[in-house]
Motif scaffolding. Structure first.
Motif, mmCIF file in Angstrom:
data_model
loop_
_atom_site.group_PDB
_atom_site.id
_atom_site.type_symbol
_atom_site.label_atom_id
_atom_site.label_comp_id
_atom_site.label_asym_id
_atom_site.label_seq_id
_atom_site.Cartn_x
_atom_site.Cartn_y
_atom_site.Cartn_z
ATOM 1 N N PRO A 119 -11.236 10.709 7.820
ATOM 2 C CA PRO A 119 -12.398 11.333 7.176
ATOM 3 C C PRO A 119 -12.678 12.764 7.627
ATOM 4 O O PRO A 119 -13.287 13.530 6.895
ATOM 5 C CB PRO A 119 -13.558 10.404 7.567
ATOM 6 N N GLU A 120 -12.219 13.136 8.815
ATOM 7 C CA GLU A 120 -12.445 14.502 9.288
ATOM 8 C C GLU A 120 -11.551 15.512 8.575
ATOM 9 O O GLU A 120 -11.709 16.709 8.777
ATOM 10 C CB GLU A 120 -12.230 14.585 10.798
ATOM 11 N N SER A 121 -10.614 15.036 7.742
ATOM 12 C CA SER A 121 -9.768 15.960 6.986
ATOM 13 C C SER A 121 -9.919 15.755 5.482
ATOM 14 O O SER A 121 -9.075 16.177 4.700
ATOM 15 C CB SER A 121 -8.303 15.803 7.397
ATOM 16 N N LEU A 122 -11.023 15.121 5.056
ATOM 17 C CA LEU A 122 -11.263 14.844 3.636
ATOM 18 C C LEU A 122 -12.673 15.276 3.241
ATOM 19 O O LEU A 122 -13.604 15.132 4.024
ATOM 20 C CB LEU A 122 -11.123 13.344 3.358
ATOM 21 N N ILE A 123 -12.809 15.805 2.024
ATOM 22 C CA ILE A 123 -14.140 16.116 1.483
ATOM 23 C C ILE A 123 -14.204 15.687 0.028
ATOM 24 O O ILE A 123 -13.178 15.574 -0.654
ATOM 25 C CB ILE A 123 -14.501 17.618 1.592
ATOM 26 N N GLY A 124 -15.427 15.477 -0.447
ATOM 27 C CA GLY A 124 -15.643 15.110 -1.835
ATOM 28 C C GLY A 124 -15.885 16.346 -2.691
ATOM 29 O O GLY A 124 -16.680 17.207 -2.326
ATOM 30 N N THR A 160 0.850 -1.181 0.000
ATOM 31 C CA THR A 160 0.000 0.000 0.000
ATOM 32 C C THR A 160 0.885 1.231 0.000
ATOM 33 O O THR A 160 1.814 1.314 0.785
ATOM 34 C CB THR A 160 -0.899 0.035 1.252
ATOM 35 N N HIS A 161 0.615 2.147 -0.878
ATOM 36 C CA HIS A 161 1.363 3.390 -0.911
ATOM 37 C C HIS A 161 0.714 4.376 0.049
ATOM 38 O O HIS A 161 -0.499 4.509 0.091
ATOM 39 C CB HIS A 161 1.398 3.965 -2.332
ATOM 40 N N ALA A 162 1.526 5.062 0.827
ATOM 41 C CA ALA A 162 1.011 5.973 1.848
ATOM 42 C C ALA A 162 0.147 7.074 1.253
ATOM 43 O O ALA A 162 -0.769 7.556 1.883
ATOM 44 C CB ALA A 162 2.168 6.568 2.643
ATOM 45 N N LYS A 163 0.431 7.478 0.025
ATOM 46 C CA LYS A 163 -0.346 8.557 -0.576
ATOM 47 C C LYS A 163 -1.643 8.050 -1.214
ATOM 48 O O LYS A 163 -2.462 8.828 -1.641
ATOM 49 C CB LYS A 163 0.493 9.297 -1.611
ATOM 50 N N THR A 164 -1.814 6.744 -1.287
ATOM 51 C CA THR A 164 -3.015 6.165 -1.870
ATOM 52 C C THR A 164 -4.124 6.134 -0.826
ATOM 53 O O THR A 164 -3.935 5.619 0.267
ATOM 54 C CB THR A 164 -2.735 4.733 -2.376
ATOM 55 N N LEU A 165 -5.264 6.671 -1.168
ATOM 56 C CA LEU A 165 -6.395 6.696 -0.255
ATOM 57 C C LEU A 165 -7.064 5.320 -0.240
ATOM 58 O O LEU A 165 -7.461 4.818 -1.294
ATOM 59 C CB LEU A 165 -7.389 7.763 -0.712
ATOM 60 N N PRO A 166 -7.187 4.687 0.926
ATOM 61 C CA PRO A 166 -7.837 3.370 0.986
ATOM 62 C C PRO A 166 -9.281 3.436 0.503
ATOM 63 O O PRO A 166 -9.980 4.432 0.710
ATOM 64 C CB PRO A 166 -7.772 3.016 2.476
ATOM 65 N N ASP A 167 -9.749 2.352 -0.108
ATOM 66 C CA ASP A 167 -11.107 2.300 -0.665
ATOM 67 C C ASP A 167 -12.187 2.513 0.386
ATOM 68 O O ASP A 167 -13.189 3.163 0.121
ATOM 69 C CB ASP A 167 -11.350 0.967 -1.372
ATOM 70 N N ASN A 168 -11.986 1.972 1.610
ATOM 71 C CA ASN A 168 -13.024 2.124 2.626
ATOM 72 C C ASN A 168 -13.170 3.582 3.053
ATOM 73 O O ASN A 168 -14.274 4.055 3.316
ATOM 74 C CB ASN A 168 -12.763 1.222 3.835
ATOM 75 N N ILE A 169 -12.078 4.340 3.074
ATOM 76 C CA ILE A 169 -12.141 5.760 3.410
ATOM 77 C C ILE A 169 -12.835 6.520 2.276
ATOM 78 O O ILE A 169 -13.687 7.371 2.510
ATOM 79 C CB ILE A 169 -10.737 6.340 3.663
ATOM 80 N N ARG A 170 -12.488 6.191 1.046
ATOM 81 C CA ARG A 170 -13.111 6.829 -0.127
ATOM 82 C C ARG A 170 -14.629 6.599 -0.112
ATOM 83 O O ARG A 170 -15.407 7.523 -0.322
ATOM 84 C CB ARG A 170 -12.488 6.265 -1.405
ATOM 85 N N ARG A 171 -15.065 5.373 0.202
ATOM 86 C CA ARG A 171 -16.499 5.068 0.272
ATOM 87 C C ARG A 171 -17.179 5.844 1.401
ATOM 88 O O ARG A 171 -18.304 6.327 1.250
ATOM 89 C CB ARG A 171 -16.710 3.571 0.487
ATOM 90 N N ALA A 172 -16.490 5.959 2.539
ATOM 91 C CA ALA A 172 -17.062 6.691 3.679
ATOM 92 C C ALA A 172 -17.282 8.161 3.325
ATOM 93 O O ALA A 172 -18.323 8.739 3.660
ATOM 94 C CB ALA A 172 -16.149 6.568 4.900
ATOM 95 N N ILE A 216 -11.407 13.162 -4.005
ATOM 96 C CA ILE A 216 -11.413 13.310 -2.546
ATOM 97 C C ILE A 216 -10.264 14.255 -2.207
ATOM 98 O O ILE A 216 -9.118 13.985 -2.537
ATOM 99 C CB ILE A 216 -11.234 11.960 -1.821
ATOM 100 N N HIS A 217 -10.607 15.379 -1.575
ATOM 101 C CA HIS A 217 -9.631 16.444 -1.312
ATOM 102 C C HIS A 217 -9.201 16.449 0.149
ATOM 103 O O HIS A 217 -10.034 16.366 1.051
ATOM 104 C CB HIS A 217 -10.257 17.799 -1.670
#
Length: 158
Positions: free
Chosen positions: A101-106, A57-69, A89-90
């Motif tokens: 998730p508290e530091s990410l928005i769509g 897993t690359h550290a800069k890659t956003l995990p799928d479960n976080i992206r779905r959340a 996802i920004h």
């Protein structure tokens, strides 16, 4: 490496660096910097016997479960006035290292470009998912699509 008996959500383990030669003692800041661009692979062991190895897993890659959340919480682009679907996802934190998730928005691709080109500052209220966009002295607050607005409780007259 983490022994299988110690594996849980808070398990800590041993960090092995795959680096040639002697690795000097490094500071926490340097370790953080290395981790932000690292490739991570977890190994679960039982004593000396490896039980499983995760995929890299690359550290800069956003995990799928976080992206779905984030997609489930935001439902569509959170930029004020936009009704576009989420395409990006920004990270709202300055360094972009955290995947909480508290530091990410769509955002849509267009809104994402707008945020970077025009210097929007973005904050998220973790209690109610309100996102505030600020530029200069102006600010706009958005709620996830479909959120019902609550009226303030009526004031009682005596």
């Amino acid at each position: 490496m983490v022994d299988w008996r110690d594996a849980d959500g808070s398990a800590a383990g041993l960090v092995l660096l795959d680096a040639p030669g002697c690795v000097p003692t490094i500071s926490a800041a340097l370790l953080e910097s290395l981790a932000s661009s690292a490739s991570v692979r977890a190994v679960l062991t039982h004593g000396a016997r490896p039980l499983t190895v995760t995929r890299k897993t690359h550290a800069k890659t956003l995990p799928d479960n976080i992206r779905r959340a984030i997609r489930a919480r935001d439902r569509r682009d959170r930029f004020p006035g936009s009704r576009r679907p989420i395409e990006h996802i920004h990270h709202t934190d300055r360094d972009g290292r955290g995947h909480h998730p508290e530091s990410l928005i769509g955002l849509s691709a267009q809104s994402h470009r707008r945020v970077h080109r025009h210097g929007w500052a973005i904050t998220i209220n973790p209690d109610n998912a309100e996102v505030t966009f600020t530029r200069g002295e102006r600010s706009w607050t958005t709620l996830p699509a479909g959120t019902r607005l609550r009226r303030p409780p009526p004031t009682r007259r005596r």
